[in-house]
Motif scaffolding. Structure first.
Motif, PDB file in Angstrom:
ATOM      1  N   TRP A  30       0.768  -1.165  -0.005  1.00 12.66           N
ATOM      2  CA  TRP A  30       0.144  -0.046   0.135  1.00 12.66           C
ATOM      3  C   TRP A  30       0.855   1.091  -0.037  1.00 12.66           C
ATOM      4  CZ3 TRP A  30       0.368   2.927   4.783  1.00 12.66           C
ATOM      5  CH2 TRP A  30       0.896   2.236   5.797  1.00 12.66           C
ATOM      6  N   ASN A  31       0.482   2.146  -0.717  1.00 21.31           N
ATOM      7  CA  ASN A  31       1.240   3.403  -0.693  1.00 21.31           C
ATOM      8  C   ASN A  31       0.476   4.500  -0.303  1.00 21.31           C
ATOM      9  OD1 ASN A  31       3.527   4.888  -1.512  1.00 21.31           O
ATOM     10  ND2 ASN A  31       2.364   5.611  -3.167  1.00 21.31           N
ATOM     11  N   ILE A  32       0.809   5.596   0.359  1.00 21.37           N
ATOM     12  CA  ILE A  32       0.005   6.931   0.835  1.00 21.37           C
ATOM     13  C   ILE A  32       0.219   8.132  -0.207  1.00 21.37           C
ATOM     14  CG2 ILE A  32      -0.235   8.664   2.543  1.00 21.37           C
ATOM     15  CD1 ILE A  32      -1.694   5.995   3.204  1.00 21.37           C
ATOM     16  N   SER A  33      -0.786   9.108  -0.474  1.00 21.65           N
ATOM     17  CA  SER A  33      -0.462  10.290  -1.080  1.00 21.65           C
ATOM     18  C   SER A  33      -1.594  11.157  -0.607  1.00 21.65           C
ATOM     19  CB  SER A  33      -0.795   9.930  -2.636  1.00 21.65           C
ATOM     20  OG  SER A  33      -2.194   9.510  -2.712  1.00 21.65           O
ATOM     21  N   ALA A  34      -1.470  12.434  -0.990  1.00 24.28           N
ATOM     22  CA  ALA A  34      -2.225  13.398  -0.439  1.00 24.28           C
ATOM     23  C   ALA A  34      -2.455  14.681  -1.447  1.00 24.28           C
ATOM     24  CB  ALA A  34      -1.686  14.245   0.878  1.00 24.28           C
ATOM     25  N   THR A  52      -9.390  21.939   0.874  1.00 24.29           N
ATOM     26  CA  THR A  52     -10.092  20.855   0.967  1.00 24.29           C
ATOM     27  C   THR A  52      -8.925  19.789   0.872  1.00 24.29           C
ATOM     28  OG1 THR A  52     -12.046  21.058  -0.367  1.00 24.29           O
ATOM     29  CG2 THR A  52     -11.424  18.814  -0.108  1.00 24.29           C
ATOM     30  N   HIS A  53      -8.531  19.079   1.926  1.00 22.64           N
ATOM     31  CA  HIS A  53      -7.378  18.331   2.321  1.00 22.64           C
ATOM     32  C   HIS A  53      -7.856  16.791   2.380  1.00 22.64           C
ATOM     33  CE1 HIS A  53      -5.013  21.942   2.934  1.00 22.64           C
ATOM     34  NE2 HIS A  53      -5.633  22.218   3.786  1.00 22.64           N
ATOM     35  N   ASN A  54      -7.262  15.826   1.415  1.00 23.37           N
ATOM     36  CA  ASN A  54      -7.558  14.515   1.660  1.00 23.37           C
ATOM     37  C   ASN A  54      -6.194  13.674   1.466  1.00 23.37           C
ATOM     38  OD1 ASN A  54     -10.362  14.533   1.567  1.00 23.37           O
ATOM     39  ND2 ASN A  54     -10.360  14.781  -0.801  1.00 23.37           N
ATOM     40  N   LEU A  55      -6.195  12.630   2.477  1.00 24.07           N
ATOM     41  CA  LEU A  55      -4.960  11.716   2.734  1.00 24.07           C
ATOM     42  C   LEU A  55      -5.434  10.568   2.254  1.00 24.07           C
ATOM     43  CD1 LEU A  55      -2.015  11.460   3.977  1.00 24.07           C
ATOM     44  CD2 LEU A  55      -3.517  10.515   6.119  1.00 24.07           C
ATOM     45  N   ILE A  56      -4.581   9.828   1.215  1.00 25.13           N
ATOM     46  CA  ILE A  56      -5.194   8.843   0.517  1.00 25.13           C
ATOM     47  C   ILE A  56      -4.567   7.432   0.467  1.00 25.13           C
ATOM     48  CG2 ILE A  56      -5.920   8.020  -1.888  1.00 25.13           C
ATOM     49  CD1 ILE A  56      -6.094  11.141  -2.670  1.00 25.13           C
ATOM     50  N   ASN A  57      -5.030   6.328   0.858  1.00 23.06           N
ATOM     51  CA  ASN A  57      -4.395   5.075   0.585  1.00 23.06           C
ATOM     52  C   ASN A  57      -4.798   4.615  -0.979  1.00 23.06           C
ATOM     53  OD1 ASN A  57      -3.299   2.349   0.764  1.00 23.06           O
ATOM     54  ND2 ASN A  57      -5.303   1.504   1.558  1.00 23.06           N
ATOM     55  N   ASP A  58      -3.364   4.546  -1.503  1.00 25.73           N
ATOM     56  CA  ASP A  58      -3.567   4.184  -3.176  1.00 25.73           C
ATOM     57  C   ASP A  58      -3.559   3.022  -3.385  1.00 25.73           C
ATOM     58  OD1 ASP A  58      -3.513   6.885  -4.036  1.00 25.73           O
ATOM     59  OD2 ASP A  58      -1.338   6.763  -3.607  1.00 25.73           O
ATOM     60  N   ILE A  99      -8.442   8.129   3.359  1.00 28.11           N
ATOM     61  CA  ILE A  99      -8.621   7.646   4.754  1.00 28.11           C
ATOM     62  C   ILE A  99      -8.501   8.970   5.895  1.00 28.11           C
ATOM     63  CG2 ILE A  99      -7.278   5.468   4.225  1.00 28.11           C
ATOM     64  CD1 ILE A  99      -4.849   6.746   4.990  1.00 28.11           C
ATOM     65  N   ARG A 100      -8.356  10.024   5.369  1.00 27.00           N
ATOM     66  CA  ARG A 100      -8.500  11.247   6.254  1.00 27.00           C
ATOM     67  C   ARG A 100      -8.956  12.560   5.517  1.00 27.00           C
ATOM     68  NH1 ARG A 100      -4.510  14.768  10.224  1.00 27.00           N
ATOM     69  NH2 ARG A 100      -6.354  15.630  11.378  1.00 27.00           N
ATOM     70  N   ASN A 101      -9.718  13.009   5.946  1.00 25.78           N
ATOM     71  CA  ASN A 101     -10.231  14.487   5.250  1.00 25.78           C
ATOM     72  C   ASN A 101      -9.976  15.216   6.580  1.00 25.78           C
ATOM     73  OD1 ASN A 101     -12.754  16.566   5.166  1.00 25.78           O
ATOM     74  ND2 ASN A 101     -11.583  16.482   3.344  1.00 25.78           N
ATOM     75  N   ILE A 102      -9.188  16.196   6.103  1.00 19.92           N
ATOM     76  CA  ILE A 102      -8.589  17.262   7.051  1.00 19.92           C
ATOM     77  C   ILE A 102      -9.254  18.846   7.145  1.00 19.92           C
ATOM     78  CG2 ILE A 102      -6.765  18.887   8.045  1.00 19.92           C
ATOM     79  CD1 ILE A 102      -4.815  16.577   7.149  1.00 19.92           C
ATOM     80  N   THR A 103     -10.250  19.041   8.363  1.00 26.65           N
ATOM     81  CA  THR A 103     -11.276  19.912   8.076  1.00 26.65           C
ATOM     82  C   THR A 103     -10.927  21.302   8.764  1.00 26.65           C
ATOM     83  OG1 THR A 103     -12.594  18.904   9.424  1.00 26.65           O
ATOM     84  CG2 THR A 103     -13.228  18.623   7.374  1.00 26.65           C
ATOM     85  N   GLU A 121      -1.574  25.933   1.653  1.00 30.50           N
ATOM     86  CA  GLU A 121      -1.541  25.073   2.517  1.00 30.50           C
ATOM     87  C   GLU A 121      -1.300  23.483   1.893  1.00 30.50           C
ATOM     88  OE1 GLU A 121      -5.323  24.800   4.768  1.00 30.50           O
ATOM     89  OE2 GLU A 121      -5.023  26.496   5.666  1.00 30.50           O
ATOM     90  N   GLN A 122      -0.885  22.771   2.720  1.00 33.64           N
ATOM     91  CA  GLN A 122      -0.698  21.314   1.973  1.00 33.64           C
ATOM     92  C   GLN A 122      -0.645  20.249   3.277  1.00 33.64           C
ATOM     93  OE1 GLN A 122       4.307  21.538   1.895  1.00 33.64           O
ATOM     94  NE2 GLN A 122       3.451  20.430   0.277  1.00 33.64           N
ATOM     95  N   ILE A 123      -0.578  18.957   2.893  1.00 32.40           N
ATOM     96  CA  ILE A 123      -0.410  18.191   3.726  1.00 32.40           C
ATOM     97  C   ILE A 123       0.936  17.363   3.727  1.00 32.40           C
ATOM     98  CG2 ILE A 123      -1.384  15.561   4.393  1.00 32.40           C
ATOM     99  CD1 ILE A 123      -4.005  16.099   2.981  1.00 32.40           C
TER     100      ILE A 123
END
Length: 260
Positions: A30-34, A52-58, A99-103, A121-123
């Protein structure tokens, strides 16, 4: 995953027996991106910015350990860069996708102090299982200057004064724009001419550097009270300049104001 062979008896009446196990380890894959996005790329004071910020499991598999993520913020003083903004862990076992939405810290109302700056802004994130760091794209908003300076000189009283009498010179600069000005320079020049029209003297009688003019306002930069001196027909003239005139232009010069 393991396979092996087992037999109940290794010989007639003998004990059971089994081969050694042949195993395959299925490594987590698995790999993570944002990703970050923003509702405006250019904004003005009073506008509301929403990130809008999203952390993603690719994927392709579920996560097998925690992932730490936070926001890196630039250009907003009360949300200082380098602090642990919106920092949190996302536990393992997350499926493919967001897997995470930063609000937190994602809504900001633009102020006059932001003019001329870029707000970003960035993750940033870290996989706890292997310690790998990463970051998403920067989502930025430009807050440009939007103003025009107009210099004006007024003289009181009127256009004529007697020898030995005083008069008042009031130079003002008006900002009729929606934002404050860039730090600006101004200069007031006095030109005295003889009755013949020949120039007697040219003198800078006031100046200022790095002055900010508030939006939709008029500022008196200096007040002078000269005393007229000379033969009838001597003329006192004043010219006020300001630079830069706007967010994109060079300087501007007022109309000449004179008294005789």
């Amino acid at each position: 995953f393991c396979l092996w062979t087992h037999i109940d008896s290794s010989s007639q009446g003998g004990p059971s027996a089994a081969s050694s196990k042949a195993c395959v380890y299925v490594k987590p894959n698995w790999n993570i991106s944002a990703t970050s996005s923003v509702n405006k790329t250019v904004a003005a004071p009073g506008d509301r910015i929403t990130w809008t910020h999203n952390l993603i499991n690719d994927g392709p598999s579920n996560t097998t350990d925690r992932v730490y993520s936070r926001l890196e913020i630039k250009g907003i003083p009360e949300w200082p860069s380098g602090t642990d903004m919106a920092g949190a862990y996302t536990e393992g076992g997350q499926g493919v996708g967001i897997i995470r939405n930063i609000t937190d810290y994602s809504i900001y109302d633009v102020q006059q102090r932001d003019v001329g700056n870029k707000l970003c802004e960035q993750i940033q994130y870290q996989r706890i299982d292997n310690g790998a760091y990463g970051s998403g794209n920067e989502a930025c908003v430009d807050i440009p200057y939007s103003y025009t300076l107009t210099p004006v000189v007024s003289i009181n009283p009127g256009n004529v004064v007697e020898d030995g009498s005083s008069f008042t010179v009031t130079p003002t600069i008006k900002n009729n724009g929606a934002t404050k000005s860039k730090p600006s320079n101004w200069n007031l020049v006095e030109v005295i001419t003889y009755p013949s029209g020949a120039v007697k003297s040219t003198t800078t009688v006031g100046s200022g550097n790095g002055v900010t003019f508030d939006q939709n306002s008029t500022k008196t930069v200096i007040t002078l009270t000269p005393t007229a001196s000379g033969e009838a027909g001597t003329k006192y003239c004043y010219i006020l300049s300001a630079s830069p005139r706007s967010g994109n232009d060079d300087g501007v010069v007022s109309a000449q104001a004179c008294i005789t």
